[in-house]
Design a protein around this motif. Sequence first.
Motif, PDB file in Angstrom:
ATOM      1  N   LEU A  40     -35.007  15.341  14.280  1.00  0.00           N
ATOM      2  CA  LEU A  40     -34.510  14.905  13.164  1.00  0.00           C
ATOM      3  C   LEU A  40     -33.257  13.345  13.424  1.00  0.00           C
ATOM      4  O   LEU A  40     -33.464  12.369  12.842  1.00  0.00           O
ATOM      5  N   TYR A  41     -32.746  13.558  14.301  1.00  0.00           N
ATOM      6  CA  TYR A  41     -32.487  11.705  15.045  1.00  0.00           C
ATOM      7  C   TYR A  41     -33.840  10.799  14.987  1.00  0.00           C
ATOM      8  O   TYR A  41     -33.198   9.295  15.149  1.00  0.00           O
ATOM      9  N   ARG A  42     -35.194  11.399  15.658  1.00  0.00           N
ATOM     10  CA  ARG A  42     -35.675  10.345  15.964  1.00  0.00           C
ATOM     11  C   ARG A  42     -36.078   9.847  14.471  1.00  0.00           C
ATOM     12  O   ARG A  42     -36.597   9.041  13.449  1.00  0.00           O
ATOM     13  N   VAL A  43     -35.969  10.459  13.741  1.00  0.00           N
ATOM     14  CA  VAL A  43     -36.580  10.774  12.184  1.00  0.00           C
ATOM     15  C   VAL A  43     -36.022   9.708  11.616  1.00  0.00           C
ATOM     16  O   VAL A  43     -35.346   8.890  10.766  1.00  0.00           O
ATOM     17  N   LEU A  44     -34.488  10.141  11.527  1.00  0.00           N
ATOM     18  CA  LEU A  44     -32.825   9.411  11.158  1.00  0.00           C
ATOM     19  C   LEU A  44     -32.784   7.537  12.094  1.00  0.00           C
ATOM     20  O   LEU A  44     -33.356   6.370  10.608  1.00  0.00           O
ATOM     21  N   LEU A  46     -36.253   6.321  11.845  1.00  0.00           N
ATOM     22  CA  LEU A  46     -37.133   5.684  11.473  1.00  0.00           C
ATOM     23  C   LEU A  46     -36.306   5.486  10.174  1.00  0.00           C
ATOM     24  O   LEU A  46     -36.887   4.273   9.899  1.00  0.00           O
ATOM     25  N   ALA A  47     -35.712   6.634   9.423  1.00  0.00           N
ATOM     26  CA  ALA A  47     -35.333   5.449   8.386  1.00  0.00           C
ATOM     27  C   ALA A  47     -34.699   4.490   8.595  1.00  0.00           C
ATOM     28  O   ALA A  47     -34.223   3.964   7.344  1.00  0.00           O
ATOM     29  N   SER A  48     -33.570   4.484   9.127  1.00  0.00           N
ATOM     30  CA  SER A  48     -32.680   3.285   9.733  1.00  0.00           C
ATOM     31  C   SER A  48     -33.976   2.212   9.446  1.00  0.00           C
ATOM     32  O   SER A  48     -33.297   1.331   8.617  1.00  0.00           O
ATOM     33  N   GLN A  49     -34.649   1.806   9.873  1.00  0.00           N
ATOM     34  CA  GLN A  49     -36.156   0.866  10.167  1.00  0.00           C
ATOM     35  C   GLN A  49     -36.353   0.871   8.849  1.00  0.00           C
ATOM     36  O   GLN A  49     -35.808  -0.418   7.837  1.00  0.00           O
ATOM     37  N   LYS A  50     -36.992   2.202   7.938  1.00  0.00           N
ATOM     38  CA  LYS A  50     -37.124   1.393   6.426  1.00  0.00           C
ATOM     39  C   LYS A  50     -36.434   1.243   5.383  1.00  0.00           C
ATOM     40  O   LYS A  50     -36.845   0.367   4.797  1.00  0.00           O
ATOM     41  N   LEU A  61     -25.425   5.187   8.421  1.00  0.00           N
ATOM     42  CA  LEU A  61     -25.790   6.183   9.037  1.00  0.00           C
ATOM     43  C   LEU A  61     -25.509   7.721   8.526  1.00  0.00           C
ATOM     44  O   LEU A  61     -26.646   8.607   8.689  1.00  0.00           O
ATOM     45  N   GLU A  62     -24.569   7.875   8.105  1.00  0.00           N
ATOM     46  CA  GLU A  62     -24.248   8.608   7.982  1.00  0.00           C
ATOM     47  C   GLU A  62     -24.340   9.445   6.239  1.00  0.00           C
ATOM     48  O   GLU A  62     -24.685  10.101   5.998  1.00  0.00           O
ATOM     49  N   LEU A  68     -31.411  12.344   3.942  1.00  0.00           N
ATOM     50  CA  LEU A  68     -32.545  12.292   4.896  1.00  0.00           C
ATOM     51  C   LEU A  68     -33.221  13.466   3.993  1.00  0.00           C
ATOM     52  O   LEU A  68     -32.939  14.606   4.206  1.00  0.00           O
ATOM     53  N   ASP A  69     -34.429  12.822   3.172  1.00  0.00           N
ATOM     54  CA  ASP A  69     -35.304  13.233   2.982  1.00  0.00           C
ATOM     55  C   ASP A  69     -36.938  13.779   3.651  1.00  0.00           C
ATOM     56  O   ASP A  69     -37.860  13.268   4.132  1.00  0.00           O
ATOM     57  N   VAL A  70     -36.701  14.640   4.646  1.00  0.00           N
ATOM     58  CA  VAL A  70     -37.279  15.911   5.756  1.00  0.00           C
ATOM     59  C   VAL A  70     -37.726  16.604   5.681  1.00  0.00           C
ATOM     60  O   VAL A  70     -36.972  17.376   5.052  1.00  0.00           O
ATOM     61  N   GLN A  71     -38.809  16.959   5.750  1.00  0.00           N
ATOM     62  CA  GLN A  71     -39.418  18.204   5.936  1.00  0.00           C
ATOM     63  C   GLN A  71     -39.882  18.520   7.363  1.00  0.00           C
ATOM     64  O   GLN A  71     -41.313  18.068   7.564  1.00  0.00           O
ATOM     65  N   PHE A  72     -39.915  19.651   7.492  1.00  0.00           N
ATOM     66  CA  PHE A  72     -40.830  20.260   8.557  1.00  0.00           C
ATOM     67  C   PHE A  72     -42.071  20.952   8.574  1.00  0.00           C
ATOM     68  O   PHE A  72     -41.096  22.038   7.817  1.00  0.00           O
ATOM     69  N   ILE A  73     -43.189  21.289   8.902  1.00  0.00           N
ATOM     70  CA  ILE A  73     -44.256  21.868   8.599  1.00  0.00           C
ATOM     71  C   ILE A  73     -44.599  22.434   9.781  1.00  0.00           C
ATOM     72  O   ILE A  73     -45.176  21.953  10.142  1.00  0.00           O
ATOM     73  N   ALA A  74     -44.751  23.543  10.083  1.00  0.00           N
ATOM     74  CA  ALA A  74     -45.239  24.685  11.035  1.00  0.00           C
ATOM     75  C   ALA A  74     -46.338  24.383  11.407  1.00  0.00           C
ATOM     76  O   ALA A  74     -46.945  24.731  10.471  1.00  0.00           O
ATOM     77  N   LYS A  75     -46.410  24.363  12.829  1.00  0.00           N
ATOM     78  CA  LYS A  75     -48.216  24.148  13.232  1.00  0.00           C
ATOM     79  C   LYS A  75     -48.990  24.936  14.106  1.00  0.00           C
ATOM     80  O   LYS A  75     -48.088  25.740  14.514  1.00  0.00           O
TER      81      LYS A  75
END
Length: 233
Positions: A40-44, A46-50, A61-62, A68-75
């Motif tokens: 989640l912190y990594r995605v944030l 990356l989103a900040s860069q984008k 950032l808050e 944050l539009d993020v989805q985790f798809i279990a593998k």
Amino acid sequence: MIPPIEPVITIDGASGTGKGTVSQLLAKQLGWNFLDSGALYRVLALASQKHSVALEDEASLEVLAEHLDVQFIAKENDLPQVILEGEDVTDIIRTEKMGNAASIVAALPAVRAALLSRQRAFRDAPGLVADGRDMGTVVFPDAEIKVFLTASPEERALRRLNQLKARGISVTLGDLITELKERDRRDQERAVAPLKAADDAICIDTNHLTIAQVVDKILWEIDSKKVLPAIAS
Ligand code: DC
């Protein structure tokens, strides 16, 4: 009637202690949900860069963290697939650069607060294995089992070197040790939710243990505490 609260096992520790792989295996063995809070912190980051938001811009950032539009798809046998704003970012977020950027945004109190309920929402039936830095101390202080994994910086850097080599990425051990110590310092010294073992955590030194041995130790602890329903073996 008060609804039952699903059981949680927290696995905290610094990077390279094996907590990601251990948590994943444990979740699979128990048939439980899995939270990779570092992602989640990594995605944030990356989103900040984008969105061209500086890593120190706490107010922006808050807002980004809240929306944050993020989805985790279990593998089946791997870390979950991560989708940010419709784009597969599973591999991009795993670089050392993104790990360091994640550590910088994670030091901001407003960011941590904004991501709290998102992490707690992973607590679902039949249970949750949560991997991170503050899972046992802040996010799930009522967890049934708390584990804190440690290993020397040299051992952790060596593990990371081998992982990167396997992916065809060349780095030096010296550089990895330096980066790792810097990230440890930032994660341990931040004012909010620093990396530390919960008072009631079981500490496991993984220096001379295989992943399977660490998982077995945790399963043994779960079994001996008798706080959870029968474990699938
Ligand atoms: O576990 P990881 O390497 O993917 O985490 C990346 C960074 O995110 C880590 O250096 C610190 C931060 N982090 C955190 O502050 N709290 C968590 N629960 C998980 C990760």
